[in-house]
Motif scaffolding. Structure first.
Motif, PDB file in Angstrom:
ATOM      1  N   THR A 165       2.980  24.069  -8.303  1.00  0.00           N
ATOM      2  CA  THR A 165       3.122  22.615  -8.194  1.00  0.00           C
ATOM      3  C   THR A 165       2.885  21.927  -9.540  1.00  0.00           C
ATOM      4  O   THR A 165       2.277  22.508 -10.430  1.00  0.00           O
ATOM      5  CB  THR A 165       2.140  22.001  -7.151  1.00  0.00           C
ATOM      6  OG1 THR A 165       0.858  21.814  -7.746  1.00  0.00           O
ATOM      7  CG2 THR A 165       1.996  22.861  -5.916  1.00  0.00           C
ATOM      8  N   ALA A 212       1.555  18.022 -10.808  1.00  0.00           N
ATOM      9  CA  ALA A 212       1.057  16.710 -10.367  1.00  0.00           C
ATOM     10  C   ALA A 212       1.482  15.637 -11.362  1.00  0.00           C
ATOM     11  O   ALA A 212       1.371  15.830 -12.573  1.00  0.00           O
ATOM     12  CB  ALA A 212      -0.464  16.737 -10.250  1.00  0.00           C
ATOM     13  N   PRO A 244       5.567   8.966  -7.965  1.00  0.00           N
ATOM     14  CA  PRO A 244       5.563  10.391  -7.566  1.00  0.00           C
ATOM     15  C   PRO A 244       6.506  10.657  -6.388  1.00  0.00           C
ATOM     16  O   PRO A 244       7.210  11.675  -6.372  1.00  0.00           O
ATOM     17  CB  PRO A 244       4.102  10.660  -7.192  1.00  0.00           C
ATOM     18  CG  PRO A 244       3.322   9.655  -7.977  1.00  0.00           C
ATOM     19  CD  PRO A 244       4.185   8.425  -7.998  1.00  0.00           C
ATOM     20  N   ALA A 245       6.537   9.748  -5.410  1.00  0.00           N
ATOM     21  CA  ALA A 245       7.432   9.948  -4.260  1.00  0.00           C
ATOM     22  C   ALA A 245       8.887   9.938  -4.713  1.00  0.00           C
ATOM     23  O   ALA A 245       9.714  10.732  -4.251  1.00  0.00           O
ATOM     24  CB  ALA A 245       7.189   8.871  -3.207  1.00  0.00           C
ATOM     25  N   GLN A 296       9.754  13.152  -6.287  1.00  0.00           N
ATOM     26  CA  GLN A 296       9.873  14.296  -5.381  1.00  0.00           C
ATOM     27  C   GLN A 296      11.331  14.560  -5.041  1.00  0.00           C
ATOM     28  O   GLN A 296      11.783  15.696  -5.027  1.00  0.00           O
ATOM     29  CB  GLN A 296       9.054  14.057  -4.112  1.00  0.00           C
ATOM     30  CG  GLN A 296       7.568  14.153  -4.413  1.00  0.00           C
ATOM     31  CD  GLN A 296       6.710  14.107  -3.180  1.00  0.00           C
ATOM     32  OE1 GLN A 296       7.007  13.368  -2.249  1.00  0.00           O
ATOM     33  NE2 GLN A 296       5.647  14.875  -3.170  1.00  0.00           N
ATOM     34  N   ILE A 301       6.717  22.238  -6.764  1.00  0.00           N
ATOM     35  CA  ILE A 301       6.511  21.100  -5.858  1.00  0.00           C
ATOM     36  C   ILE A 301       5.900  19.968  -6.679  1.00  0.00           C
ATOM     37  O   ILE A 301       4.903  20.174  -7.376  1.00  0.00           O
ATOM     38  CB  ILE A 301       5.553  21.518  -4.723  1.00  0.00           C
ATOM     39  CG1 ILE A 301       6.206  22.610  -3.891  1.00  0.00           C
ATOM     40  CG2 ILE A 301       5.127  20.327  -3.884  1.00  0.00           C
ATOM     41  CD1 ILE A 301       5.239  23.603  -3.313  1.00  0.00           C
ATOM     42  N   TRP A 327       4.083  16.282  -6.834  1.00  0.00           N
ATOM     43  CA  TRP A 327       3.264  15.420  -5.983  1.00  0.00           C
ATOM     44  C   TRP A 327       2.360  14.588  -6.884  1.00  0.00           C
ATOM     45  O   TRP A 327       2.268  14.848  -8.081  1.00  0.00           O
ATOM     46  CB  TRP A 327       2.422  16.279  -5.020  1.00  0.00           C
ATOM     47  CG  TRP A 327       1.499  17.246  -5.706  1.00  0.00           C
ATOM     48  CD1 TRP A 327       1.859  18.398  -6.335  1.00  0.00           C
ATOM     49  CD2 TRP A 327       0.088  17.129  -5.866  1.00  0.00           C
ATOM     50  NE1 TRP A 327       0.753  19.014  -6.870  1.00  0.00           N
ATOM     51  CE2 TRP A 327      -0.345  18.263  -6.588  1.00  0.00           C
ATOM     52  CE3 TRP A 327      -0.858  16.184  -5.449  1.00  0.00           C
ATOM     53  CZ2 TRP A 327      -1.684  18.470  -6.918  1.00  0.00           C
ATOM     54  CZ3 TRP A 327      -2.196  16.400  -5.763  1.00  0.00           C
ATOM     55  CH2 TRP A 327      -2.584  17.536  -6.492  1.00  0.00           C
ATOM     56  N   GLU A 385      -0.419  10.802  -7.061  1.00  0.00           N
ATOM     57  CA  GLU A 385      -0.909   9.492  -6.616  1.00  0.00           C
ATOM     58  C   GLU A 385      -1.371   8.774  -7.875  1.00  0.00           C
ATOM     59  O   GLU A 385      -1.688   9.425  -8.871  1.00  0.00           O
ATOM     60  CB  GLU A 385      -2.145   9.662  -5.710  1.00  0.00           C
ATOM     61  CG  GLU A 385      -1.863  10.012  -4.282  1.00  0.00           C
ATOM     62  CD  GLU A 385      -1.260   8.871  -3.489  1.00  0.00           C
ATOM     63  OE1 GLU A 385      -1.646   7.705  -3.721  1.00  0.00           O
ATOM     64  OE2 GLU A 385      -0.380   9.141  -2.662  1.00  0.00           O
TER      65      GLU A 385
END
Ligand code: F6P
Length: 539
Positions: A331, A333, A345-346, A349, A374, A376, A378
């Motif tokens: 992943t 971040a 971030p969304a 994705q 992946i 992801w 916040e």
């Protein structure tokens, strides 16, 4: 083995990886005091510090050689010049034409596409002025105050992300809502307090066939007509469409005069700067939207012309690939230290995972390396009080992209210094960690020492920018778009199709009629059959 993993460039990197994988960032920094300056790059108004990555000069040389070996430069040219590089859909990939200046020439199938792009932008601008000036009236003669964008995937994530990101610059006289989920709660909550007489629906769908969007659009029509106690004649004043499918737009009842088009060479997840950005333009005005496009264009030019080793998207893409394929990171971040970027971030994705979540090469051969990690994240500092524990002390290696701004758009007291202190501290803590000796020196009880040790050696990039503006948002999005492309080229995959979403869509279509009759035969696996039966009996 595939040609990629067999290549000298890959094998050289693999041998080099064996020599660097156990080196600690603490030691890399200690042995090279200039490291914090060497591994940085300033371009297109952005500063990238990539020194806290598990690399040395040789790593970067070998990564660049990998990109050269993949023919990255010529693939970039192929994309920018409209070659049909989306081979599985036989399409060109020309989202960069959406932000080309008015006087540019970009030929596709014997035609310069730039005038068409600007014709749509001009119509969007006229429409925006009519709405914001109150000249455009709803069916009952009231001006429009509420804008509801109905779309999903690329027809939602870009618009909602951009609206949130640029809220500071937005027209506060208008209320914006975004409806995407086929779950009726989304539509209900978005419209519960709106007056239909003052509401405009933007139906955003490239294909104008997407189940979720068409269902929400039909419900919106019903909501409007019931609310206004009128007939279909009201639709013309309360619905516009953003689409490539004029026929279906017309069939829905929207006049094609109220449709803003784009082209099949714009992928859904690369479309926020096309007509799909109408809600963004309504929010920040035509000139703000122009600045956004200029920002995109500046990053495009940088990507196309800068040498690979001084190219922001190339470096970011290569580092991401390095962690995925050599360190086995699963992943990445993305951690914006700016509340306005809460949906970034969304948005990323879909951009990253729908693009590079592929298992075969362009030739259809199974890959023998991992593709997209992946994504992801916040906004910081919220993430710090939630999942950062795992990044600091968990067992997964999670490369992080920190995004921060030197100036706050909302300056109150010392908030911004505190925010920035946190982002700098996180990068430092992740990289350097805290040794057992350092923990002991603080007087920690021996039994707690292992719990309080931070291994460190956790990599991160820090992107530092002066302030969040429409132009900067364009640059940031283009940075990741091109980073995704860089990785796709090296992985020899097609970042521009998305066949993986089809099977679920087909099955859902088949299941819809099966949810009604109690006695209809079911021919799914026993688990799916039982779930459907249970739903039928309980609904
Ligand atoms: O199902 C995936 C997808 O095709 C995305 O690629 C796209 O952004 C989204 O659906 C929405 O598609 P449309 O704009 O055609 O409604």
């Amino acid at each position: 083995m595939t040609s990629l993993t067999q290549s000298d460039a890959w094998q050289n990197l693999l041998s080099h990886f064996a020599t660097i994988k156990d080196q600690h960032l603490r030691d890399l920094f200690a042995s090279d005091p200039a490291r914090g300056k060497t591994f940085t790059l300033q371009a297109a108004g952005m500063f990238l510090d990539y020194s806290k990555n598990r690399i040395n000069a040789e790593t970067m040389k070998l990564l660049i050689a990998l990109a050269e070996d993949a023919g990255l430069k010529s693939r970039i040219e192929a994309m920018f010049t409209g070659e049909k590089i989306n081979t599985t859909e036989d399409r060109a990939v020309l989202h960069t034409a959406l932000r080309a200046p008015r006087d540019a020439t970009i030929m596709f199938e014997g035609k310069n596409v730039v005038p068409d792009v600007h014709e749509v932008l001009d119509r969007m601008a006229d429409f925006t002025v009519r709405i914001t000036s109150g000249d455009w009236k709803g069916h009952t003669g009231k001006p429009i105050r509420n804008i509801v964008n109905i779309g999903i995937g690329g027809s939602d994530l870009g618009p909602v992300m951009a609206y949130e990101a640029l809220r500071y610059y937005s027209n506060r006289d208008l209320t914006f809502r975004f409806v995407s989920n086929v779950d009726a709660t989304d539509f209900s909550e978005a419209t519960i307090d709106l007056d239909p007489a003052e509401t405009l629906f933007i139906v955003a769908s490239k294909t104008f066939t997407t189940q979720e969007t068409m269902t929400n659009a039909e419900s919106a029509k019903q909501w409007l007509l019931e609310g206004l106690k009128t007939d279909e004649s009201a639709v013309a004043k309360h619905f516009v469409a953003l689409s490539t499918n004029a026929e279906s737009v017309q069939a829905f009842g929207i006049d094609t005069d109220n449709m803003f088009g784009f082209w099949d060479w714009v992928g859904g997840r690369y479309s926020m700067d096309s007509a799909i950005g109408l809600s963004t333009m309504l929010a920040i005005g035509p000139s703000g939207f122009g600045e956004l496009l200029d920002g995109f264009n500046e990053m495009d030019n940088h990507y196309r012309t800068a040498p690979l080793d001084q190219n922001l998207p190339v470096i970011m893409g290569l580092l991401n690939l390095y962690y995925t394929d050599f360190f086995g990171s699963q992943t990445t971040a993305v951690l914006p230290y700016d509340q306005y970027l809460s949906r970034f971030p969304a948005y990323l994705q879909q951009l990253t995972m729908e693009s590079n979540g592929k298992h075969v090469t362009l030739d259809g051969d199974q890959v023998d390396y991992d593709t997209s990690p992946i994504f992801w994240g916040e906004p910081g500092t919220n993430g710090q009080h939630s999942f950062y524990q795992l990044i600091h002390q968990g067992t997964h290696l999670i490369p992080c992209d920190f995004i921060a701004f030197t100036k706050s758009l909302n300056s109150i007291g010392d908030h911004h210094d505190k925010l920035m202190a946190n982002v700098f501290a996180q990068g430092e803590a992740l990289a350097m960690g805290k040794t057992a000796d350092e923990v002991r020196a603080e007087g920690t009880d021996e039994s707690l020492v292992p719990h309080r040790v931070f291994e460190g050696n956790r990599p991160s990039n820090t992107i530092l920018i002066e302030k969040l503006t429409p132009s900067v948002l364009g640059k940031l999005v283009a940075l990741y778009e091109h980073s995704v492309f860089t990785q796709g080229v090296i992985w020899q995959i097609n970042p521009f199709d998305q066949w993986g979403v089809e099977l679920g869509k087909q099955l859902a279509k088949a299941i819809i009629p099966e949810l009604s009759p109690n006695d209809a035969d079911l021919s799914h696996d026993s688990s799916t059959n039982e779930l459907i039966r249970r739903y039928r009996s309980m609904k």
